[in-house]
Write an enzyme that holds these catalytic residues in place. Structure first.
Site, short mmCIF file in Angstrom:
data_model
loop_
_atom_site.label_atom_id
_atom_site.label_comp_id
_atom_site.label_asym_id
_atom_site.label_seq_id
_atom_site.Cartn_x
_atom_site.Cartn_y
_atom_site.Cartn_z
N LYS A 1 -41.38 62.73 30.24
CA LYS A 1 -42.01 63.54 29.19
C LYS A 1 -40.98 64.50 28.58
O LYS A 1 -40.02 64.90 29.24
CB LYS A 1 -43.23 64.30 29.72
CG LYS A 1 -42.93 65.49 30.56
CD LYS A 1 -44.13 66.42 30.71
CE LYS A 1 -43.60 67.66 31.43
NZ LYS A 1 -44.45 68.74 31.65
N LYS B 1 -39.12 71.39 27.83
CA LYS B 1 -38.26 72.45 27.32
C LYS B 1 -37.15 72.81 28.29
O LYS B 1 -36.18 73.46 27.92
CB LYS B 1 -39.08 73.69 26.92
CG LYS B 1 -40.04 74.25 27.97
CD LYS B 1 -40.87 75.37 27.35
CE LYS B 1 -42.03 75.92 28.11
NZ LYS B 1 -43.18 75.26 28.48
N LYS C 1 -41.18 68.96 40.77
CA LYS C 1 -40.38 70.18 40.65
C LYS C 1 -39.63 70.48 41.93
O LYS C 1 -38.52 71.02 41.89
CB LYS C 1 -41.26 71.38 40.25
CG LYS C 1 -41.64 71.35 38.78
CD LYS C 1 -41.92 72.73 38.24
CE LYS C 1 -42.10 72.68 36.73
NZ LYS C 1 -42.67 73.90 36.17
P1 TYM Z 1 -46.43 74.23 29.95
O1 TYM Z 1 -45.96 75.60 29.64
O2 TYM Z 1 -45.50 73.32 30.66
O3 TYM Z 1 -46.87 73.51 28.62
C1 TYM Z 1 -47.76 74.11 27.69
C2 TYM Z 1 -48.70 73.07 27.12
O4 TYM Z 1 -47.95 72.04 26.50
C3 TYM Z 1 -48.35 70.78 27.02
N1 TYM Z 1 -47.16 69.90 27.07
C4 TYM Z 1 -47.09 68.69 26.51
N2 TYM Z 1 -48.00 67.97 25.81
C5 TYM Z 1 -47.61 66.75 25.35
N3 TYM Z 1 -46.37 66.24 25.57
C6 TYM Z 1 -45.43 66.93 26.26
N4 TYM Z 1 -44.21 66.42 26.46
C7 TYM Z 1 -45.78 68.21 26.77
N5 TYM Z 1 -45.10 69.15 27.49
C8 TYM Z 1 -45.97 70.17 27.66
C9 TYM Z 1 -48.87 71.07 28.42
O5 TYM Z 1 -49.74 70.06 28.87
C10 TYM Z 1 -49.56 72.40 28.21
O6 TYM Z 1 -50.87 72.20 27.71
N6 TYM Z 1 -49.34 75.08 33.92
C11 TYM Z 1 -49.28 75.12 32.47
C12 TYM Z 1 -49.49 76.50 31.89
C13 TYM Z 1 -50.74 77.16 32.35
C14 TYM Z 1 -52.07 76.83 31.92
C15 TYM Z 1 -52.91 77.77 32.59
C16 TYM Z 1 -52.58 75.87 31.06
C17 TYM Z 1 -50.81 78.21 33.20
N7 TYM Z 1 -52.13 78.59 33.36
C18 TYM Z 1 -54.29 77.75 32.39
C19 TYM Z 1 -53.97 75.84 30.86
C20 TYM Z 1 -54.82 76.78 31.54
C21 TYM Z 1 -47.89 74.65 32.03
O7 TYM Z 1 -46.96 74.72 32.78
O8 TYM Z 1 -47.81 74.29 30.73
#
Ligand code: TYM
Length: 335
Positions: free
Chosen positions: A201, A204, A119
């Site tokens: 990957k 969004k 990032k």
């Molecule tokens: P975020 O918002 O980027 O994504 C949300 C969830 O979607 C999964 N994900 C994917 N899984 C498979 N293939 C993909 N291309 C893909 N893109 C996203 C992510 O692994 C995630 O599970 N830091 C985290 C949010 C967060 C969080 C937490 C998660 C904040 N606090 C506490 C678990 C526990 C994030 O940015 O996810």
């Protein structure tokens, strides 16, 4: 005592950032599992809005995305009567615990995080301290609720490991406060890849709209995006390390139809990429179509969403406050 404290079920917690309309990657890697876990686990799911501002956001767009992410939780079938669904910034203990944990986290540990490196390369004009300490806030999100499992996609594995390290260190230094959670990463589609660059990957925040399928894309758009998906020049439908595009599509098709890789390879043996891409597009469109319809209903009633926000925050705060106070006491603060 809240209901959630009186059952013997294991607890699961996860959060999703409201940094754009959620994608098929979010759905297959995380949200679909949230739904599947809802009956067998005590579930806690949050819209991680504090995390979203580590990258610059337009205030009006952020506000809208907080509502829309929560409405998508409801649209895929998460039920506030069964699970705690809340917005992270409504529970003050997340930011507060993050400070205690920051003082128990080493600079070197954060500097190693691959997401931070990626990032900061992508947003070189805004490498802020929040972006750097993001995993500490994520550790607070998790540790406040003492979950047994954290369902996430593979990209969050490193963050989860650091949350476990921070929790162990804190417990060793001050006495037992936090539970050490286990990751819960799906065997299939833990990492859904971009449709335009299968080495990356699906995200969004990708500038290329054809690279991801949004959960709110209509049927024609979904099919068009799959038809345009980048694949190799061979025409054989099989899983292989040197065919990342086709391998990604087979994974997606398998996750939405429940068919095994072998069944899919047999089904499309002798057929071309065109037929296969169309089949994947149609299967995904069918899986997502109820989400689209539900979403329009939920997003049009902001007053009801506000009511759910308040109720979710109240339930989450009850749990978060107990853990936070215990941690504060152990460190030596006067409460
Ligand atoms: P975020 O918002 O980027 O994504 C949300 C969830 O979607 C999964 N994900 C994917 N899984 C498979 N293939 C993909 N291309 C893909 N893109 C996203 C992510 O692994 C995630 O599970 N830091 C985290 C949010 C967060 C969080 C937490 C998660 C904040 N606090 C506490 C678990 C526990 C994030 O940015 O996810």
């Amino acid at each position: 005592m809240s209901d959630i404290e009186t059952t013997a079920k294991k607890r699961a917690l996860s959060c999703v950032q409201p940094s754009g309309i959620l994608t098929l990657g979010n759905y297959l890697g995380a949200l679909k599992n949230f739904k599947a876990m809802q009956d067998d686990f005590e579930c806690i799911f949050a819209v991680a809005d504090l995390h979203a501002i580590t990258v610059r956001q337009q205030p009006a767009a952020l506000r809208q995305q907080i509502y829309s992410t929560y409405a998508l939780f409801l649209s895929i079938g998460l039920d506030p009567e069964k699970s705690i669904l809340f917005v992270q910034s409504h529970v003050k203990e997340h930011a507060a615990l993050s400070w205690l944990l920051s003082c128990n986290t080493q600079f070197g540990e954060m500097a190693r995080m691959t997401q931070f490196k990626d990032k900061s390369a992508k947003h070189a004009d805004n490498i802020n301290v929040g972006l750097f300490s993001y995993p500490v806030l994520m550790a607070a999100d998790i540790l406040l609720y003492k979950p047994d499992f954290v369902p996430v996609g593979a990209d969050q594995k490193q963050h989860l490991e650091i949350a476990r390290d921070i929790a162990n260190r804190f417990n060793n230094n001050y006495g037992e406060v936090f539970k050490i959670p286990e990751p819960y990463i799906p065997p299939l589609c833990a990492r859904v890849m971009s449709l335009q660059n299968p080495e990356q990957k699906m995200s969004k925040s990708d500038e290329n709209q054809n690279a991801f399928v949004s959960l709110l894309d209509d049927k024609d758009t979904i099919i068009r995006k799959f038809k345009r998906a980048v694949t190799d020049s061979d025409n054989k439908i099989c899983v292989s390390e040197d065919k990342p595009g086709i391998t990604n599509l087979i994974g997606i098709y398998s996750a939405v139809t429940g068919k095994s890789t072998a069944e899919i390879e047999a089904e499309f043996s002798g057929k071309g990429y065109g037929d296969f891409k169309l089949a994947v597009g149609e299967a995904v469109a069918e899986e997502l179509s109820p989400i689209y319809e539900n979403y329009n209903r939920f997003i049009s009633d902001k007053a009801e969403l506000d009511r759910m926000f308040r109720e979710g925050a109240e339930k989450a705060s009850y749990l978060a406050n107990k853990t936070y106070k215990k941690a504060m006491k152990k460190v030596g603060f006067v409460l």
